[in-house]
Design an enzyme around this catalytic site. Structure first.
Site, PDB file in Angstrom:
ATOM      1  N   GLU A 196       5.470   4.529  -2.339  1.00 11.71           N
ATOM      2  CA  GLU A 196       5.830   3.117  -2.190  1.00 11.71           C
ATOM      3  C   GLU A 196       7.168   2.956  -2.872  1.00 11.71           C
ATOM      4  O   GLU A 196       7.369   3.496  -3.966  1.00 11.71           O
ATOM      5  CB  GLU A 196       4.870   2.184  -2.940  1.00 11.71           C
ATOM      6  CG  GLU A 196       3.508   2.014  -2.369  1.00 11.71           C
ATOM      7  CD  GLU A 196       2.763   0.839  -3.040  1.00 11.71           C
ATOM      8  OE1 GLU A 196       3.395  -0.022  -3.694  1.00 11.71           O
ATOM      9  OE2 GLU A 196       1.534   0.809  -2.899  1.00 11.71           O
TER      10      GLU A 196
ATOM     11  N   ASN B 227      -5.460   2.797  -5.637  1.00 12.85           N
ATOM     12  CA  ASN B 227      -4.075   2.340  -5.618  1.00 12.85           C
ATOM     13  C   ASN B 227      -3.642   1.956  -7.028  1.00 12.85           C
ATOM     14  O   ASN B 227      -4.219   1.053  -7.634  1.00 12.85           O
ATOM     15  CB  ASN B 227      -3.926   1.133  -4.686  1.00 12.85           C
ATOM     16  CG  ASN B 227      -2.524   0.527  -4.739  1.00 12.85           C
ATOM     17  OD1 ASN B 227      -1.533   1.232  -4.553  1.00 12.85           O
ATOM     18  ND2 ASN B 227      -2.432  -0.763  -5.045  1.00 12.85           N
ATOM     19  N   GLU B 228      -2.656   2.693  -7.566  1.00 11.70           N
ATOM     20  CA  GLU B 228      -1.964   2.321  -8.811  1.00 11.70           C
ATOM     21  C   GLU B 228      -2.865   2.203 -10.048  1.00 11.70           C
ATOM     22  O   GLU B 228      -2.787   1.209 -10.791  1.00 11.70           O
ATOM     23  CB  GLU B 228      -1.156   1.026  -8.616  1.00 11.70           C
ATOM     24  CG  GLU B 228      -0.121   1.157  -7.511  1.00 11.70           C
ATOM     25  CD  GLU B 228       0.825  -0.032  -7.377  1.00 11.70           C
ATOM     26  OE1 GLU B 228       0.482  -1.135  -7.822  1.00 11.70           O
ATOM     27  OE2 GLU B 228       1.931   0.173  -6.832  1.00 11.70           O
TER      28      GLU B 228
END
Ligand SMILES: *[C@@H]1O[C@H](CO)[C@@H](O)[C@H](O)[C@H]1NC(C)=O
Ligand SMILES: *[C@@H]1O[C@H](CO)[C@@H](O)[C@H](O)[C@H]1NC(C)=O
Ligand SMILES: *[C@@H]1O[C@H](CO)[C@@H](O)[C@H](O)[C@H]1NC(C)=O
Ligand SMILES: *[C@@H]1O[C@H](CO)[C@@H](O)[C@H](O)[C@H]1NC(C)=O
Ligand SMILES: *[C@@H]1O[C@H](CO)[C@@H](O)[C@H](O)[C@H]1NC(C)=O
Ligand SMILES: *[C@@H]1O[C@H](CO)[C@@H](O)[C@H](O)[C@H]1NC(C)=O
Ligand SMILES: *[C@@H]1O[C@H](CO)[C@@H](O)[C@H](O)[C@H]1NC(C)=O
Length: 438
Positions: A351, A214-215
């Site tokens: 997102e 994630n990210e």
């Protein structure tokens, strides 16, 4: 979205990118696509489209990292049922949850989910009822409601045991964040966990795709080091290594980065703020990501990006700012649609969010329409569920994540079904996407 972005906010100011011409970092050609024949029910890609059982697969997704943290199977079932009723086809959740050894006693007492605990010399896996069996439950319940999952292997941020735990325990205190991407012992440890997760579910058509992190960025809750800068392909190298590794374990499921979509343009956007000319962090490669080059890697099957202008550009509210959250978001969507079209792979707005019900109601229709018109799948951050029953509807999970009067955790971005004007933006978009999936 994650917790503790504060070090970043001040390096990442207003962007004035409108009208700037896109300058790809390199001319990327469409690379190897995943195997043409995948088992029945597996999603694959064809050019810019997802394909399921030989038909285009366009959809609206949901983000819920807290589903595997619920202790009540009735609540898991009710949440996935309301996603299904809203037309959601793909759920994105965390496939990681690591704790320090010092947290173990408390975790056992409170019943909070954990998948790995550091036992002072290595990670111990928890595949028991308070561990991976909760993820099993989410996946099997999703299958019942015809929902597939994107499962992320770790977090760039400290929340729920991401990169910083590996760094602290394996490389030792005092290291920079980017050590996560280069230290051989850390990579081995990450891959060992990845292998556990992939092997557990690799024959399941309920997995939509694997997500490497994630990210991922050069900096996390720890600062970036001198070896992870715009001129060094640290992250691209890591993405290549890890996507090749996952492909070697699992020939059929799609793989994606989970990145925020930072560009590395040769002529990055600049902007004036308070009398100073700034080079924009989202476009100049400083984050470590190079969206277009990473998307072109042979075993990255589709692109992801995130969209949070309010937190990325607090200076938007500075007097004299001449662009808006809404406008900046539309441009960011266009930039990614163009880049994905050049590479020839599908794209997910994975997102996005603004705080405040009025902001959501005003801004989401424009972002959602533009994303859908430019062939995106969209995952708003984040799905809100009401009527959760465990512990009478009130429970502190971890950090600030809590169930309050039966409502799922709200970081300011949750969208609950009772907020009908906003919720219906997504149920309507899901209908449009369903019509395209025939
Ligand atoms: C334990 O984990 C938390 C994050 O969950 C982290 O902030 C903390 O520094 C860790 N403690 C040690 C001793 O590594
Ligand atoms: C940590 O876990 C590993 C693997 O389960 C085990 O071999 C080792 O003995 C454990 N160490 C401690 C200090 O508990
Ligand atoms: C704007 O610049 C002035 C003069 O350099 C400085 O004092 C002030 O703190 C700056 N304001 C912001 C919000 O950066
Ligand atoms: C950005 O692009 C330049 C030029 O192509 C390249 O040398 C550099 O490694 C890239 N940086 C990142 C962070 O990918
Ligand atoms: C904001 O002002 C800058 C500097 O004058 C200009 O280059 C830019 O195009 C403007 N942006 C918008 C959205 O009007
Ligand atoms: C709505 O967005 C504006 C612009 O970013 C922001 O200043 C304001 O605080 C937001 N409203 C809420 C309730 O979050
Ligand atoms: C919807 O539910 C949330 C969470 O319980 C609550 O805070 C909010 O007031 C409700 N909104 C409406 C319009 O009923």
């Amino acid at each position: 979205m994650l917790l503790l972005h504060l070090t970043f906010i001040f390096t990442n100011l207003i962007s004035i990118v409108f009208g700037t011409s896109v300058t790809p970092s390199e001319s990327s050609s469409s690379s190897v696509n995943p195997p043409a024949s995948v088992p029945s029910g597996f999603v694959t890609t064809r050019g810019n489209q997802f394909v399921l059982n030989e038909k285009p697969f366009a959809f609206v997704g949901a983000n819920s990292y807290w589903l595997p943290l619920l202790t009540s199977q009735d609540d898991v079932d009710a949440t996935l049922k309301s996603m299904h009723d809203a037309g959601v086809k793909v759920l994105r959740t965390w496939g990681f949850n690591a704790i320090n050894g010092s947290e173990l006693a408390g975790a056992l007492q409170s019943g909070v989910t954990y998948y790995q605990v550091w036992n002072s010399s290595q990670w111990e896996l928890n595949d028991g009822p308070q561990g991976l069996q909760r993820l099993d439950q989410v996946i099997s319940t999703a299958e019942k409601y015809d929902i597939k999952l994107i499962v992320a292997f770790t977090n760039n941020w400290v929340g729920y045991g991401g990169a910083e735990l590996y760094i602290n325990w394996i490389a030792g205190a005092g290291n920079t964040h980017d050590v996560f991407f280069t230290n051989p012992q850390i990579i081995k440890s990450y891959q060992s966990y990845v292998q556990t997760i992939v092997n557990r579910y690799k024959s399941s058509p309920t997995i939509f795709a694997w997500e490497l992190m994630n990210e991922a960025r050069c900096l996390g809750d720890l600062p970036a080091g001198p070896n992870c800068v715009a001129s060094k392909p640290t992250l691209t190298t890591w993405y290549r290594q890890q996507s090749d590794f996952v492909r070697s374990l699992d020939p059929h499921h799609m793989i994606t980065t989970g990145g925020e979509g930072h560009f590395n343009w040769t002529k990055p956007a600049t902007y004036w703020f308070n009398g100073t000319l700034f080079s924009d962090y989202n476009f100049n490669g400083q984050a470590g990501e190079d969206f277009e080059r990473d998307l072109a890697l042979p075993n990255i099957d589709f692109g992801t990006y995130h969209l949070y202008p309010q937190t990325w550009y607090p200076q938007l509210d500075f007097p004299g700012s001449n662009f808006t959250v809404q406008q900046w978001g539309l441009e960011w969507i266009t930039d990614h649609a163009n880049a994905a079209a050049r590479v020839g792979k599908p794209l997910i707005l994975e997102e996005f969010g603004v705080t405040g019900l009025q902001n959501k109601t005003a801004i989401y229709p424009t972002w959602v329409n533009h994303a859908i018109q430019t062939q995106h799948a969209i995952f708003p951050w984040q799905f809100g569920q009401l009527g959760l029953k465990e512990d009478g509807g009130n429970r502190l999970i971890k950090y600030a994540d809590a169930l309050i009067d039966g409502a799922s955790p709200n970081d300011g971005f949750a969208i609950y079904p009772n907020q009908t004007a906003v919720f219906n933006i997504f149920t309507n978009a899901a209908k449009v996407q369903a019509r395209r999936s025939q």
